[in-house]
Design a protein around this motif. Structure first.
Motif, PDB file in Angstrom:
ATOM      1  N   SER A  78       0.833  -1.194   0.000  1.00  0.00           N
ATOM      2  CA  SER A  78       0.000   0.000   0.000  1.00  0.00           C
ATOM      3  C   SER A  78       0.870   1.248   0.000  1.00  0.00           C
ATOM      4  O   SER A  78       1.952   1.262   0.590  1.00  0.00           O
ATOM      5  N   LEU A  79       0.391   2.289  -0.673  1.00  0.00           N
ATOM      6  CA  LEU A  79       1.097   3.562  -0.765  1.00  0.00           C
ATOM      7  C   LEU A  79       0.133   4.692  -0.410  1.00  0.00           C
ATOM      8  O   LEU A  79      -1.059   4.615  -0.718  1.00  0.00           O
ATOM      9  N   ARG A 121      -4.459   4.050   4.990  1.00  0.00           N
ATOM     10  CA  ARG A 121      -5.340   5.120   4.549  1.00  0.00           C
ATOM     11  C   ARG A 121      -5.157   6.302   5.489  1.00  0.00           C
ATOM     12  O   ARG A 121      -4.635   6.156   6.586  1.00  0.00           O
ATOM     13  N   GLY A 122      -5.651   7.458   5.104  1.00  0.00           N
ATOM     14  CA  GLY A 122      -5.550   8.647   5.938  1.00  0.00           C
ATOM     15  C   GLY A 122      -6.914   9.270   6.188  1.00  0.00           C
ATOM     16  O   GLY A 122      -7.778   9.255   5.312  1.00  0.00           O
ATOM     17  N   ILE A 123      -7.107   9.771   7.417  1.00  0.00           N
ATOM     18  CA  ILE A 123      -8.312  10.524   7.782  1.00  0.00           C
ATOM     19  C   ILE A 123      -7.878  11.675   8.681  1.00  0.00           C
ATOM     20  O   ILE A 123      -6.699  11.793   9.029  1.00  0.00           O
ATOM     21  N   LEU A 132      -3.298   8.231  10.590  1.00  0.00           N
ATOM     22  CA  LEU A 132      -2.979   7.150   9.677  1.00  0.00           C
ATOM     23  C   LEU A 132      -3.720   5.900  10.131  1.00  0.00           C
ATOM     24  O   LEU A 132      -3.639   5.518  11.296  1.00  0.00           O
ATOM     25  N   VAL A 133      -4.467   5.272   9.220  1.00  0.00           N
ATOM     26  CA  VAL A 133      -5.210   4.040   9.492  1.00  0.00           C
ATOM     27  C   VAL A 133      -4.455   2.900   8.828  1.00  0.00           C
ATOM     28  O   VAL A 133      -4.249   2.914   7.615  1.00  0.00           O
ATOM     29  N   CYS A 134      -4.012   1.915   9.620  1.00  0.00           N
ATOM     30  CA  CYS A 134      -3.194   0.810   9.101  1.00  0.00           C
ATOM     31  C   CYS A 134      -3.899  -0.523   9.302  1.00  0.00           C
ATOM     32  O   CYS A 134      -4.185  -0.914  10.434  1.00  0.00           O
ATOM     33  N   LEU A 135      -4.176  -1.225   8.220  1.00  0.00           N
ATOM     34  CA  LEU A 135      -4.704  -2.579   8.288  1.00  0.00           C
ATOM     35  C   LEU A 135      -3.504  -3.523   8.331  1.00  0.00           C
ATOM     36  O   LEU A 135      -2.659  -3.510   7.437  1.00  0.00           O
ATOM     37  N   CYS A 136      -3.408  -4.322   9.406  1.00  0.00           N
ATOM     38  CA  CYS A 136      -2.255  -5.191   9.609  1.00  0.00           C
ATOM     39  C   CYS A 136      -2.638  -6.646   9.378  1.00  0.00           C
ATOM     40  O   CYS A 136      -3.811  -7.018   9.473  1.00  0.00           O
ATOM     41  N   GLY A 142      -4.708  -0.378  13.170  1.00  0.00           N
ATOM     42  CA  GLY A 142      -4.042   0.564  14.066  1.00  0.00           C
ATOM     43  C   GLY A 142      -4.279   1.985  13.617  1.00  0.00           C
ATOM     44  O   GLY A 142      -4.354   2.267  12.424  1.00  0.00           O
ATOM     45  N   LEU A 143      -4.422   2.887  14.591  1.00  0.00           N
ATOM     46  CA  LEU A 143      -4.609   4.310  14.319  1.00  0.00           C
ATOM     47  C   LEU A 143      -3.424   5.063  14.900  1.00  0.00           C
ATOM     48  O   LEU A 143      -3.090   4.885  16.083  1.00  0.00           O
TER      49      LEU A 143
END
Length: 197
Positions: A78-79, A121-123, A132-136, A142-143
């Motif tokens: 992801s970028l 993703r970003g919100i 920063l929203v990170c799907l691990c 993680g936020l």
């Protein structure tokens, strides 16, 4: 323009033809040695991540590769372009942050070592701070605050998490392999997620 990355590492490019009112194949970008896992656009550049562990920086006007960003040891899944930075997530358990120098060269700044990252993703939170929203790959989301990367919270999914997307009003959507429709538990998770953001 429309871009599509395919298994052999090429990126197909179409441009819209207003006369025919359809997209017309324009170019094929080559250089990656593995399947394309991620594509994003930032400013006048296209960035592509691949199973070859590299990110390529393409000039949108010339459609030429201007730089190869190396350093990951796993698939670049992801970028995300944020401010003057490019973030690249990988299955090598790192999130790398790249910054542009005055000479327009992108250089490695630092990395966050945690879990295998599937998507980022970003919100913005209620105070308009970037999150920063990170799907691990451990089925958690993680936020993190930007630019400090201080963890704001973590949400666990019921099954193996597959996708994360952000929406309006600070909403975060996570899809897992359970196929279960939203329930009271999911609503509780959504409230916890909103509280974190």
């Amino acid at each position: 323009m429309l871009f599509a990355g395919i298994e052999d590492g090429t990126i197909l490019v179409w441009k819209w033809d207003p006369k025919a009112n359809i997209p017309i194949p324009t170019a094929t970008l080559m250089g990656h040695n593995g399947a394309i896992c991620s594509i994003t656009i930032g400013g006048k550049n296209l960035y592509t991540g691949s199973k070859d562990h590299n990110t390529r920086d393409w000039n949108l006007e010339t459609l030429q590769c201007v730089q190869i960003l190396s350093g990951h040891t796993g698939d670049v899944t992801s970028l995300l372009c944020w401010d003057r930075y490019l973030l690249s997530a990988s299955l090598d358990n790192t999130l790398k942050i790249w910054g542009e120098t005055r000479s327009k060269i992108i250089e490695f700044v630092c990395d966050l070592k945690e879990r295998g990252f599937l998507a980022i993703r970003g919100i913005h939170d209620v105070e308009e701070k970037p999150i920063l929203v990170c799907l691990c790959n451990d089925s958690t989301v993680g936020l993190y605050e930007l630019p400090s990367f201080e963890e704001r919270g973590r949400i666990s999914t019921r099954g193996e998490a597959k996708v994360v997307e952000t929406g309006v009003d600070r909403l975060v959507f996570v899809g897992d392999d359970t196929g279960i429709s939203p329930s009271a538990d999911c609503n509780d998770s959504n409230r916890r997620m909103e509280a974190l953001c």
